[in-house]
Design a protein around this motif. Structure first.
Motif, PDB file in Angstrom:
ATOM      1  N   GLN A   1       0.442   0.869  -0.600  1.00 21.37           N
ATOM      2  CA  GLN A   1       0.674   0.294   0.721  1.00 21.37           C
ATOM      3  C   GLN A   1      -0.477   0.595   1.675  1.00 21.37           C
ATOM      4  N   LEU A   2      -1.003   1.810   1.638  1.00 20.00           N
ATOM      5  CA  LEU A   2      -2.105   2.170   2.523  1.00 20.00           C
ATOM      6  C   LEU A   2      -3.374   1.400   2.164  1.00 20.00           C
ATOM      7  N   ALA A   3      -3.616   1.196   0.869  1.00 26.09           N
ATOM      8  CA  ALA A   3      -4.784   0.408   0.453  1.00 26.09           C
ATOM      9  C   ALA A   3      -4.625  -1.046   0.896  1.00 26.09           C
ATOM     10  N   ALA A   4      -3.416  -1.587   0.754  1.00 31.80           N
ATOM     11  CA  ALA A   4      -3.171  -2.966   1.192  1.00 31.80           C
ATOM     12  C   ALA A   4      -3.293  -3.083   2.710  1.00 31.80           C
ATOM     13  N   ALA A   5      -2.821  -2.095   3.438  1.00 36.82           N
ATOM     14  CA  ALA A   5      -2.939  -2.112   4.897  1.00 36.82           C
ATOM     15  C   ALA A   5      -4.400  -2.105   5.318  1.00 36.82           C
ATOM     16  N   TRP A   6      -5.201  -1.328   4.629  1.00 33.25           N
ATOM     17  CA  TRP A   6      -6.640  -1.308   4.916  1.00 33.25           C
ATOM     18  C   TRP A   6      -7.233  -2.704   4.690  1.00 33.25           C
ATOM     19  N   GLY A   7      -6.856  -3.338   3.583  1.00 30.92           N
ATOM     20  CA  GLY A   7      -7.362  -4.679   3.289  1.00 30.92           C
ATOM     21  C   GLY A   7      -6.919  -5.714   4.310  1.00 30.92           C
ATOM     22  N   VAL A   8      -5.681  -5.600   4.767  1.00 32.33           N
ATOM     23  CA  VAL A   8      -5.174  -6.543   5.767  1.00 32.33           C
ATOM     24  C   VAL A   8      -5.878  -6.331   7.101  1.00 32.33           C
TER      25      VAL A   8
END
Length: 129
Positions: free
Chosen positions: A60-67
């Motif tokens: 989730q944190l990696a996806a949040a960074w990407g978003v």
């Protein structure tokens, strides 16, 4: 490309859920006393679900960074998948911390909505000549 408020909302909510899962997972792995004593799980135990939540938190944190940083489609759909899995993990985690699990599931649903329905459509290219 400029980031809209809805995309920022989705990314921040995804990051918040990742951080909450990291705290929850770490507490479960450490067998913290914040959880209901003698909770019975269908599969695994409190520590096993703690590892699951910690792994989901990193995704989730990696996806949040990407978003938030790139507004990337891979991050959007990774976030949707991780949030869906997190909702199921929280269902399994309900015996340990019932009210908190239900609140996190509700936040998961709001975050999925933000990543899907509130995501701005890509500009259409002119078709033909």
């Amino acid at each position: 490309m400029a980031r809209s408020g809805q995309v920022t909302f989705a990314g921040v909510l995804l990051a918040l859920l990742g951080a909450l899962n990291a705290l929850d997972g770490t507490a479960a792995i450490a067998r913290s006393h914040v959880f209901v004593a003698d909770a019975h799980f269908v599969i695994g135990g409190l520590r096993a679900w703690g590892w699951v939540l910690l792994a989901l938190a990193f995704v989730q944190l990696a996806a949040a960074w990407g978003v938030l940083s790139e507004r990337a489609e891979w991050a959007r759909w990774t976030g949707v998948g991780a949030l869906g899995l997190n909702a199921f993990a929280q269902l399994a985690f309900t015996p340990a911390y019932p009210l908190w699990a239900v609140i996190v599931i509700a936040l998961d649903v709001v975050a999925v909505y933000a990543l899907t329905a509130l995501w701005p459509a890509a500009p259409r290219e002119a078709v033909g000549g």
